[in-house]
Scaffold this motif. Structure first.
Motif, PDB file in Angstrom:
ATOM      1  N   ILE A 135       0.854  -1.180   0.000  1.00  0.00           N
ATOM      2  CA  ILE A 135       0.000   0.000   0.000  1.00  0.00           C
ATOM      3  C   ILE A 135       0.893   1.235   0.000  1.00  0.00           C
ATOM      4  O   ILE A 135       1.715   1.416   0.907  1.00  0.00           O
ATOM      5  CB  ILE A 135      -0.938   0.012   1.214  1.00  0.00           C
ATOM      6  N   LEU A 166      -2.962   0.400  -4.168  1.00  0.00           N
ATOM      7  CA  LEU A 166      -2.780  -0.998  -3.774  1.00  0.00           C
ATOM      8  C   LEU A 166      -2.073  -1.739  -4.900  1.00  0.00           C
ATOM      9  O   LEU A 166      -2.588  -1.820  -6.016  1.00  0.00           O
ATOM     10  CB  LEU A 166      -4.131  -1.644  -3.465  1.00  0.00           C
ATOM     11  N   ASP A 198      -7.078  -7.498   7.023  1.00  0.00           N
ATOM     12  CA  ASP A 198      -7.523  -6.964   5.732  1.00  0.00           C
ATOM     13  C   ASP A 198      -8.245  -5.627   5.878  1.00  0.00           C
ATOM     14  O   ASP A 198      -8.876  -5.148   4.932  1.00  0.00           O
ATOM     15  CB  ASP A 198      -8.443  -7.965   5.031  1.00  0.00           C
ATOM     16  N   ILE A 215      -9.580  -4.716   2.299  1.00  0.00           N
ATOM     17  CA  ILE A 215      -8.785  -5.168   1.158  1.00  0.00           C
ATOM     18  C   ILE A 215      -9.183  -6.607   0.849  1.00  0.00           C
ATOM     19  O   ILE A 215      -8.877  -7.534   1.609  1.00  0.00           O
ATOM     20  CB  ILE A 215      -7.282  -5.070   1.456  1.00  0.00           C
ATOM     21  N   ASN A 220      -9.300  -5.580  -4.332  1.00  0.00           N
ATOM     22  CA  ASN A 220     -10.181  -4.421  -4.368  1.00  0.00           C
ATOM     23  C   ASN A 220     -10.207  -3.724  -3.014  1.00  0.00           C
ATOM     24  O   ASN A 220     -10.217  -4.382  -1.963  1.00  0.00           O
ATOM     25  CB  ASN A 220     -11.616  -4.826  -4.741  1.00  0.00           C
ATOM     26  N   LEU A 221     -10.226  -2.389  -3.049  1.00  0.00           N
ATOM     27  CA  LEU A 221     -10.404  -1.583  -1.846  1.00  0.00           C
ATOM     28  C   LEU A 221     -11.890  -1.238  -1.724  1.00  0.00           C
ATOM     29  O   LEU A 221     -12.435  -0.524  -2.565  1.00  0.00           O
ATOM     30  CB  LEU A 221      -9.571  -0.300  -1.928  1.00  0.00           C
TER      31      LEU A 221
END
Length: 450
Positions: A135, A166, A198, A215, A220-221
């Motif tokens: 990150i 990310l 996560d 995460i 995907n965020l």
């Protein structure tokens, strides 16, 4: 206990003796007592990069380009040369390639990270061990005298754009990003973000919001919740529907003459601030049983300091577990100051599921210091999947670290100032501690200041 400086003897001892259950990793780390860096190579030909840090598992070496535009990742090749003889420490006859950076690191990739008007935040990097995700953050130039917008607090600088990236560290593939516009996140030494398993918490200083992101394994965020103006997911819907109903009633009375009244969002305290004030009120209320004494106590401890509590702002956050946050409150001046030891600050433990404040302390509270001294490991909030971060030495798991802390405490001229200084590090910066065996106080004795 059997111990020798000969590596061969220790390997033979490992073959004929089985360590106690659950101690095999500790036994393996003891080999570092025989593998101590004792020779330094000077004037190594290094590329013109900004070197940052290794990941906790030692698999990746993260660097940035000098113009703070590109991400550069290396893989360490580890032991490449050996010395034969008794006087190896003073042996200067090393091969020429030892003087080259490429002899110890292999470049994996160079990836553009920042756009033309953004720069990489070179003090920010978080590593997700389970998925080997990295990150990173980029931001535009700081605007010191930013205009006050709806919901923004005064005295906090602004950035036109802050982007959380990310990446998959294995191949440098960009998976997702999260953008904050006209906001301020303190990214220096990971202060404004905290990663737990996560879950990623990002603190917006300008809008006083704690953004909780998840995460996913897919990379995907995902926005989970935003704690600040609202605490529950449906708070905003409820308030807007209530204000809309009140507005419709007003239209029936004055035929729309109240449209210029201020928004209800500006007339209420934020959700997290209301939770904090109600907790302080109930704590003071429960201190006295006599009604007269209770009223006097509320006047002295709550109403007299009411505006001070209202003016508190969120400065820093960390996870204690998946449901609880440790939140540091203070003034805007505390957030801008370098030396915060002497300035008043407050700590609150917040339950994200019940949206309740469950504890509240000042930075001079002896109760909080005792918790920090005895249960320091719980403040580190390491991932349950991490096998490396469990070896960080602290005064709650290591007798040598505890003796060092007690020595500092005995030398302090003022216990209250010592408590403030120790608690000023809370909440702890994410991934600021190294799990390296050379910092394991069970194996080596060293001075942290040096």
């Amino acid at each position: 206990m059997f111990k020798t400086n000969n590596v061969t003897s220790r390997i033979f001892e490992r073959q004929i003796r089985t360590p106690a259950p659950g101690t095999s990793v500790h036994s393996a780390r003891r080999f570092y007592e025989n593998l101590v860096p004792s020779f330094t190579i000077y004037d190594v030909e290094c590329p013109d990069h900004s070197f940052f840090k290794f990941t906790d598992d030692g698999q990746y070496f993260v660097c940035f380009s000098r113009n703070r535009q590109d991400l550069i990742v290396y893989r360490p090749t580890w032991l490449s040369f050996s010395c034969k003889g008794e006087d190896c420490d003073n042996n200067q006859e090393l091969p020429p390639q030892v003087k080259r950076f490429e002899s110890f690191f292999t470049q994996l990739y160079v990836k553009p990270l920042a756009s033309c008007n953004e720069l990489i935040c070179k003090d920010f990097f978080l590593y997700m061990e389970s998925n080997q995700f990295g990150i990173f953050a980029t931001s535009t130039a700081q605007i010191q005298d930013a205009r006050g917008t709806d919901g923004a607090i005064l005295g906090v600088p602004s950035f036109e754009k802050i982007t959380i990236h990310l990446f998959r560290l294995e191949d440098g593939f960009k998976l997702d990003e999260k953008v904050f516009h006209n906001d301020c996140v303190n990214l220096t030494h990971n202060m404004g973000a905290f990663l737990y398993d996560d879950l990623l918490a990002v603190v917006s200083l300008r809008y006083q919001t704690i953004h909780i992101l998840q995460i996913r394994d897919s990379g995907n965020l995902v926005d989970v919740r935003a704690i600040g103006a609202y605490c529950r997911e449906d708070d905003e819907l409820f308030i807007n529907s209530s204000s809309q109903l009140a507005g419709n009633r007003g239209d029936l009375v004055d035929n729309g003459t109240n449209h210029d009244q201020p928004n209800s969002n500006n007339s209420f305290l934020s959700g997290i601030k209301q939770r904090l004030l109600s907790f302080i009120f109930r704590e003071i209320w429960s201190e006295e049983t006599d009604q007269t004494q209770r009223v006097q106590c509320l006047k002295k401890k709550f109403y007299f300091h009411f505006q001070d509590y209202v003016d508190l702002v969120i400065l820093k956050v960390q996870f204690l577990d998946r449901h609880h946050l440790l939140i540091k409150f203070g003034s805007v001046d505390v957030g801008a100051s370098r030396n915060t030891d002497q300035l008043p600050a407050f700590f609150a433990v917040y339950n994200m599921e019940t949206t309740e404040i469950v504890a509240f302390y000042q930075n001079a509270a002896d109760e909080l210091y005792l918790l920090f001294e005895r249960f320091c490991d719980h403040f580190h909030a390491t991932s349950i999947n991490s096998m490396y971060m469990n070896f960080i030495s602290s005064h709650s798991n290591n007798i040598h670290a505890l003796e060092q802390l007690k020595s500092m405490k005995n030398k302090a001229t003022s216990i209250s100032q010592f408590v403030k200084k120790m608690l000023s590090s809370l909440p702890l910066n994410c991934q600021s501690m190294s799990p390296s065996p050379y910092f394991d106080q069970s194996l080596f004795r060293f001075d942290e200041k040096v």
